[in-house]
Write a protein that holds these residues in place. Sequence first.
Motif, PDB file in Angstrom:
ATOM      1  N   LYS A  20      92.974  31.932  64.071  1.00  0.00           N
ATOM      2  CA  LYS A  20      94.067  31.354  64.850  1.00  0.00           C
ATOM      3  C   LYS A  20      93.757  31.290  66.343  1.00  0.00           C
ATOM      4  CE  LYS A  20      97.169  30.880  61.523  1.00  0.00           C
ATOM      5  NZ  LYS A  20      97.715  29.589  61.106  1.00  0.00           N
ATOM      6  N   LYS A  21      92.551  31.597  66.698  1.00  0.00           N
ATOM      7  CA  LYS A  21      92.221  31.567  68.124  1.00  0.00           C
ATOM      8  C   LYS A  21      92.276  30.151  68.659  1.00  0.00           C
ATOM      9  CE  LYS A  21      89.173  35.462  67.731  1.00  0.00           C
ATOM     10  NZ  LYS A  21      87.815  35.716  67.299  1.00  0.00           N
ATOM     11  N   LYS A  22      92.779  30.050  69.866  1.00  0.00           N
ATOM     12  CA  LYS A  22      92.841  28.729  70.496  1.00  0.00           C
ATOM     13  C   LYS A  22      92.021  28.737  71.766  1.00  0.00           C
ATOM     14  CE  LYS A  22      97.164  27.378  68.504  1.00  0.00           C
ATOM     15  NZ  LYS A  22      98.610  27.477  68.608  1.00  0.00           N
ATOM     16  N   GLY A  23      91.804  27.556  72.296  1.00  0.00           N
ATOM     17  CA  GLY A  23      91.092  27.463  73.566  1.00  0.00           C
ATOM     18  C   GLY A  23      89.597  27.381  73.352  1.00  0.00           C
ATOM     19  N   ASP A  24      88.873  27.955  74.293  1.00  0.00           N
ATOM     20  CA  ASP A  24      87.434  27.750  74.325  1.00  0.00           C
ATOM     21  C   ASP A  24      86.707  28.257  73.096  1.00  0.00           C
ATOM     22  OD1 ASP A  24      87.441  26.360  76.594  1.00  0.00           O
ATOM     23  OD2 ASP A  24      86.740  27.965  77.905  1.00  0.00           O
ATOM     24  N   SER A  25      87.168  29.382  72.547  1.00  0.00           N
ATOM     25  CA  SER A  25      86.465  29.941  71.393  1.00  0.00           C
ATOM     26  C   SER A  25      86.573  29.007  70.184  1.00  0.00           C
ATOM     27  CB  SER A  25      87.025  31.309  71.056  1.00  0.00           C
ATOM     28  OG  SER A  25      88.374  31.177  70.658  1.00  0.00           O
ATOM     29  N   THR A  26      87.517  28.081  70.219  1.00  0.00           N
ATOM     30  CA  THR A  26      87.705  27.164  69.099  1.00  0.00           C
ATOM     31  C   THR A  26      86.765  25.967  69.198  1.00  0.00           C
ATOM     32  OG1 THR A  26      90.023  27.703  69.459  1.00  0.00           O
ATOM     33  CG2 THR A  26      89.538  26.128  67.736  1.00  0.00           C
ATOM     34  N   LYS A  27      86.326  25.679  70.419  1.00  0.00           N
ATOM     35  CA  LYS A  27      85.531  24.463  70.593  1.00  0.00           C
ATOM     36  C   LYS A  27      84.111  24.661  70.095  1.00  0.00           C
ATOM     37  CE  LYS A  27      88.322  22.912  74.399  1.00  0.00           C
ATOM     38  NZ  LYS A  27      88.579  23.347  75.767  1.00  0.00           N
ATOM     39  N   TRP A  28      83.584  23.631  69.545  1.00  0.00           N
ATOM     40  CA  TRP A  28      82.216  23.692  69.049  1.00  0.00           C
ATOM     41  C   TRP A  28      81.393  22.551  69.634  1.00  0.00           C
ATOM     42  CZ3 TRP A  28      79.511  20.228  65.675  1.00  0.00           C
ATOM     43  CH2 TRP A  28      78.243  20.687  65.310  1.00  0.00           C
ATOM     44  N   ARG A  29      80.198  22.893  70.100  1.00  0.00           N
ATOM     45  CA  ARG A  29      79.267  21.879  70.592  1.00  0.00           C
ATOM     46  C   ARG A  29      78.034  21.888  69.723  1.00  0.00           C
ATOM     47  NH1 ARG A  29      80.759  20.588  75.865  1.00  0.00           N
ATOM     48  NH2 ARG A  29      82.158  22.179  76.663  1.00  0.00           N
ATOM     49  N   PRO A  30      77.556  20.729  69.359  1.00  0.00           N
ATOM     50  CA  PRO A  30      76.317  20.693  68.569  1.00  0.00           C
ATOM     51  C   PRO A  30      75.121  21.151  69.399  1.00  0.00           C
ATOM     52  CG  PRO A  30      77.099  18.464  69.052  1.00  0.00           C
ATOM     53  CD  PRO A  30      78.118  19.404  69.607  1.00  0.00           C
ATOM     54  N   GLN A  31      74.123  21.663  68.714  1.00  0.00           N
ATOM     55  CA  GLN A  31      72.864  22.037  69.355  1.00  0.00           C
ATOM     56  C   GLN A  31      71.880  20.883  69.183  1.00  0.00           C
ATOM     57  OE1 GLN A  31      72.393  25.480  70.468  1.00  0.00           O
ATOM     58  NE2 GLN A  31      74.611  25.515  70.149  1.00  0.00           N
ATOM     59  N   GLN A  32      70.920  20.859  70.048  1.00  0.00           N
ATOM     60  CA  GLN A  32      69.841  19.881  69.897  1.00  0.00           C
ATOM     61  C   GLN A  32      69.248  20.001  68.489  1.00  0.00           C
ATOM     62  OE1 GLN A  32      68.228  17.743  72.176  1.00  0.00           O
ATOM     63  NE2 GLN A  32      66.151  17.621  71.461  1.00  0.00           N
ATOM     64  N   GLY A  33      69.092  18.862  67.801  1.00  0.00           N
ATOM     65  CA  GLY A  33      68.513  18.890  66.464  1.00  0.00           C
ATOM     66  C   GLY A  33      69.556  18.689  65.367  1.00  0.00           C
ATOM     67  N   ASP A  34      69.232  19.148  64.158  1.00  0.00           N
ATOM     68  CA  ASP A  34      70.096  18.923  62.988  1.00  0.00           C
ATOM     69  C   ASP A  34      71.032  20.095  62.727  1.00  0.00           C
ATOM     70  OD1 ASP A  34      68.853  16.565  62.635  1.00  0.00           O
ATOM     71  OD2 ASP A  34      67.840  17.083  60.757  1.00  0.00           O
ATOM     72  N   GLN A  35      72.249  19.806  62.344  1.00  0.00           N
ATOM     73  CA  GLN A  35      73.178  20.805  61.847  1.00  0.00           C
ATOM     74  C   GLN A  35      74.093  20.142  60.832  1.00  0.00           C
ATOM     75  OE1 GLN A  35      74.131  21.586  65.985  1.00  0.00           O
ATOM     76  NE2 GLN A  35      73.081  19.619  65.796  1.00  0.00           N
ATOM     77  N   THR A  36      74.584  20.945  59.905  1.00  0.00           N
ATOM     78  CA  THR A  36      75.446  20.390  58.867  1.00  0.00           C
ATOM     79  C   THR A  36      76.874  20.870  59.097  1.00  0.00           C
ATOM     80  OG1 THR A  36      73.601  20.404  57.331  1.00  0.00           O
ATOM     81  CG2 THR A  36      75.791  20.155  56.390  1.00  0.00           C
ATOM     82  N   ILE A  37      77.792  19.912  59.089  1.00  0.00           N
ATOM     83  CA  ILE A  37      79.204  20.244  59.304  1.00  0.00           C
ATOM     84  C   ILE A  37      80.047  19.679  58.180  1.00  0.00           C
ATOM     85  CG2 ILE A  37      79.040  20.355  61.827  1.00  0.00           C
ATOM     86  CD1 ILE A  37      80.296  17.504  61.873  1.00  0.00           C
ATOM     87  N   ARG A  38      81.242  20.244  58.039  1.00  0.00           N
ATOM     88  CA  ARG A  38      82.225  19.690  57.118  1.00  0.00           C
ATOM     89  C   ARG A  38      83.515  19.493  57.887  1.00  0.00           C
ATOM     90  NH1 ARG A  38      82.403  19.364  51.652  1.00  0.00           N
ATOM     91  NH2 ARG A  38      84.450  18.771  50.900  1.00  0.00           N
ATOM     92  N   ILE A  39      84.010  18.276  57.897  1.00  0.00           N
ATOM     93  CA  ILE A  39      85.279  18.013  58.579  1.00  0.00           C
ATOM     94  C   ILE A  39      86.424  18.402  57.650  1.00  0.00           C
ATOM     95  CG2 ILE A  39      86.709  16.254  59.684  1.00  0.00           C
ATOM     96  CD1 ILE A  39      84.142  14.767  60.384  1.00  0.00           C
TER      97      ILE A  39
END
Length: 253
Positions: A20-39
């Motif tokens: 339930k955390k809100k704010g900055d800890s909730t935001k995610w930035r991709p890293q250079q290269g490949d990553q797998t996400i699920r929306i």
Amino acid sequence: MAINLDAMRAKLEQSKNGFKKKGDSTKWRPQQGDQTIRILPTADGDPFKEYFFHYNVGKNPGLLCPKKNHGGSCPICDFASKLWREGVDNNDEVAKKEAKNLFARNRYYSPVLVRGNEADGVKIWAYGKTAYESLLGYVLDPDYGDITHPETGTDIVLTYTVPNTPGSFPKTQLKPRRRPSVLCDDAVANCDDLVSSVPEIDTLFQRRTTTEVQALLDDYLSSDANSESRSSETAKYNTESKVDAAFQKFMNG
Ligand SMILES: [Zn+2]
């Protein structure tokens, strides 16, 4: 068999604190290269949120545009449009550039689970128009459909490329996995908990009234070197005349 109270407490703790955390800890930035996400799906059925921000208004972080987000009036939009028209009429490239910097820009937000980091819970990913259109394209493509569905959705491989040349923007490429998959299995997390932990994205941003936006714009324009000699006219309460005065100062500076 009796219910395991310790397990229930742990679940409640996790539900209360873990996701339930809100704010900055909730935001995610991709890293250079490949990553797998699920929306993840959202309660309102639209997991691809569009917001309009004004950047470059002094040191302010992106300001939510009251007009394009909430249908109010927006002093920054009005100012930028006037500046643009003046720039066009007078062939003034500097004015045009400044106007462009102030126009509202869209940014898009979705709740995601980052594969390999499922224990971190649901994050909010911010992305640009190209990624947005490509996501909508997948959803509308019958080969993929609802990529956010917890049972039949599809993970996405995100390739993030940060260019070496200064001034060019990072590129985000999105490619759905070949096969659909579940959002999570029991070994990873409780899927229902995850889905219900998706934050309301609206609550992550500070909504500004027209008056607040006006004040921030006034501050910005008055601190600008071009408009150091602002007339007393700008002290008027009338929003229209304030914008006009600031605009005149800006143009005459
Ligand atoms: Zn605006």
